[in-house]
Scaffold this motif. Sequence first.
Motif, PDB file in Angstrom:
ATOM      1  N   CYS A  60       9.516  60.410  84.717  1.00  0.00           N
ATOM      2  CA  CYS A  60       8.138  60.614  84.272  1.00  0.00           C
ATOM      3  C   CYS A  60       7.811  62.111  84.248  1.00  0.00           C
ATOM      4  N   ASP A  61       6.688  62.435  83.624  1.00  0.00           N
ATOM      5  CA  ASP A  61       6.276  63.839  83.504  1.00  0.00           C
ATOM      6  C   ASP A  61       6.108  64.505  84.867  1.00  0.00           C
ATOM      7  N   GLU A  62       5.571  63.781  85.834  1.00  0.00           N
ATOM      8  CA  GLU A  62       5.352  64.367  87.164  1.00  0.00           C
ATOM      9  C   GLU A  62       6.683  64.764  87.810  1.00  0.00           C
ATOM     10  N   CYS A  63       7.686  63.912  87.720  1.00  0.00           N
ATOM     11  CA  CYS A  63       9.003  64.231  88.288  1.00  0.00           C
ATOM     12  C   CYS A  63       9.641  65.426  87.572  1.00  0.00           C
ATOM     13  N   VAL A  64       9.544  65.439  86.257  1.00  0.00           N
ATOM     14  CA  VAL A  64      10.104  66.549  85.473  1.00  0.00           C
ATOM     15  C   VAL A  64       9.401  67.849  85.848  1.00  0.00           C
ATOM     16  N   ASN A  65       8.070  67.823  85.950  1.00  0.00           N
ATOM     17  CA  ASN A  65       7.316  69.024  86.304  1.00  0.00           C
ATOM     18  C   ASN A  65       7.697  69.543  87.681  1.00  0.00           C
ATOM     19  N   LYS A  66       7.861  68.652  88.657  1.00  0.00           N
ATOM     20  CA  LYS A  66       8.254  69.076  90.009  1.00  0.00           C
ATOM     21  C   LYS A  66       9.605  69.788  89.979  1.00  0.00           C
ATOM     22  N   LYS A  67      10.555  69.250  89.216  1.00  0.00           N
ATOM     23  CA  LYS A  67      11.877  69.873  89.127  1.00  0.00           C
ATOM     24  C   LYS A  67      11.813  71.226  88.433  1.00  0.00           C
ATOM     25  N   LEU A  68      11.020  71.320  87.370  1.00  0.00           N
ATOM     26  CA  LEU A  68      10.888  72.596  86.662  1.00  0.00           C
ATOM     27  C   LEU A  68      10.251  73.658  87.550  1.00  0.00           C
ATOM     28  N   LEU A  69       9.216  73.305  88.300  1.00  0.00           N
ATOM     29  CA  LEU A  69       8.568  74.260  89.189  1.00  0.00           C
ATOM     30  C   LEU A  69       9.501  74.697  90.313  1.00  0.00           C
ATOM     31  N   ALA A  70      10.265  73.760  90.848  1.00  0.00           N
ATOM     32  CA  ALA A  70      11.223  74.103  91.902  1.00  0.00           C
ATOM     33  C   ALA A  70      12.293  75.045  91.357  1.00  0.00           C
ATOM     34  N   PHE A  71      12.767  74.798  90.144  1.00  0.00           N
ATOM     35  CA  PHE A  71      13.781  75.659  89.543  1.00  0.00           C
ATOM     36  C   PHE A  71      13.211  77.041  89.238  1.00  0.00           C
ATOM     37  N   ARG A  72      11.957  77.080  88.735  1.00  0.00           N
ATOM     38  CA  ARG A  72      11.305  78.365  88.483  1.00  0.00           C
ATOM     39  C   ARG A  72      11.194  79.172  89.775  1.00  0.00           C
ATOM     40  N   ASP A  73      10.784  78.538  90.877  1.00  0.00           N
ATOM     41  CA  ASP A  73      10.672  79.226  92.160  1.00  0.00           C
ATOM     42  C   ASP A  73      12.028  79.747  92.627  1.00  0.00           C
ATOM     43  N   TYR A  74      13.060  78.942  92.424  1.00  0.00           N
ATOM     44  CA  TYR A  74      14.415  79.360  92.784  1.00  0.00           C
ATOM     45  C   TYR A  74      14.813  80.610  91.992  1.00  0.00           C
ATOM     46  N   LEU A  75      14.556  80.599  90.682  1.00  0.00           N
ATOM     47  CA  LEU A  75      14.910  81.753  89.846  1.00  0.00           C
ATOM     48  C   LEU A  75      14.158  83.006  90.270  1.00  0.00           C
ATOM     49  N   VAL A  76      12.883  82.858  90.599  1.00  0.00           N
ATOM     50  CA  VAL A  76      12.086  84.003  91.039  1.00  0.00           C
ATOM     51  C   VAL A  76      12.662  84.571  92.332  1.00  0.00           C
ATOM     52  N   ARG A  77      12.993  83.718  93.285  1.00  0.00           N
ATOM     53  CA  ARG A  77      13.567  84.190  94.558  1.00  0.00           C
ATOM     54  C   ARG A  77      14.912  84.865  94.338  1.00  0.00           C
ATOM     55  N   GLN A  78      15.720  84.327  93.439  1.00  0.00           N
ATOM     56  CA  GLN A  78      17.052  84.876  93.190  1.00  0.00           C
ATOM     57  C   GLN A  78      17.015  86.177  92.390  1.00  0.00           C
ATOM     58  N   SER A  79      15.947  86.408  91.655  1.00  0.00           N
ATOM     59  CA  SER A  79      15.873  87.590  90.797  1.00  0.00           C
ATOM     60  C   SER A  79      15.746  88.877  91.597  1.00  0.00           C
ATOM     61  N   GLY A  80      15.161  88.793  92.775  1.00  0.00           N
ATOM     62  CA  GLY A  80      14.969  89.997  93.578  1.00  0.00           C
ATOM     63  C   GLY A  80      13.851  90.882  93.060  1.00  0.00           C
ATOM     64  N   LEU A  81      13.109  90.443  92.064  1.00  0.00           N
ATOM     65  CA  LEU A  81      12.036  91.243  91.473  1.00  0.00           C
ATOM     66  C   LEU A  81      10.773  91.242  92.330  1.00  0.00           C
ATOM     67  N   PHE A  82      10.656  90.252  93.176  1.00  0.00           N
ATOM     68  CA  PHE A  82       9.454  90.113  93.993  1.00  0.00           C
ATOM     69  C   PHE A  82       9.829  90.157  95.461  1.00  0.00           C
ATOM     70  N   GLU A  83       9.017  90.835  96.257  1.00  0.00           N
ATOM     71  CA  GLU A  83       9.248  90.888  97.687  1.00  0.00           C
ATOM     72  C   GLU A  83       8.418  89.794  98.362  1.00  0.00           C
ATOM     73  N   ALA A  84       8.943  89.263  99.439  1.00  0.00           N
ATOM     74  CA  ALA A  84       8.215  88.252 100.184  1.00  0.00           C
ATOM     75  C   ALA A  84       7.040  88.926 100.898  1.00  0.00           C
ATOM     76  N   LYS A  85       5.888  88.257 100.904  1.00  0.00           N
ATOM     77  CA  LYS A  85       4.711  88.778 101.605  1.00  0.00           C
ATOM     78  C   LYS A  85       4.891  88.601 103.098  1.00  0.00           C
ATOM     79  N   ASP A  86       4.425  89.596 103.843  1.00  0.00           N
ATOM     80  CA  ASP A  86       4.424  89.510 105.296  1.00  0.00           C
ATOM     81  C   ASP A  86       3.142  88.792 105.700  1.00  0.00           C
ATOM     82  N   THR A  87       3.267  87.608 106.290  1.00  0.00           N
ATOM     83  CA  THR A  87       2.106  86.817 106.642  1.00  0.00           C
ATOM     84  C   THR A  87       1.689  86.981 108.093  1.00  0.00           C
ATOM     85  N   THR A  88       2.277  87.959 108.787  1.00  0.00           N
ATOM     86  CA  THR A  88       1.889  88.149 110.198  1.00  0.00           C
ATOM     87  C   THR A  88       0.803  89.153 110.345  1.00  0.00           C
TER      88      THR A  88
END
Length: 88
Positions: A60-88
């Motif tokens: 279904c669309d919901e399952c496909v969307n969840k997978k696409l968002l998870a893959f997008r997040d993975y690509l962003v983390r792997q790209s190294g273009l963005f630094e993780a925010k310090d939440t402390t």
Amino acid sequence: DEKMDAKRIHQQTPAMGEPDACLICDDGGELLICDGCEGEYHLACMDPPLKAIPEGHWECDECVNKKLLAFRDYLVRQSGLFEAKDTT
């Protein structure tokens, strides 16, 4: 293949107990089962409506969307273009 179609479409009958319902319109009847979440849908309730039972794996669309968002997040983390925010 008729055997595959029989597994993918669930026909609700009164003898089966609690009626299953389409997650979109909440009505029973012939329902297509998502291979991802096992949610049930009428072909006509999908957007766009499906004309036939999809061959092979279908989600279904919901399952496909969840997978696409998870893959997008993975690509962003792997790209190294963005630094993780310090939440402390």
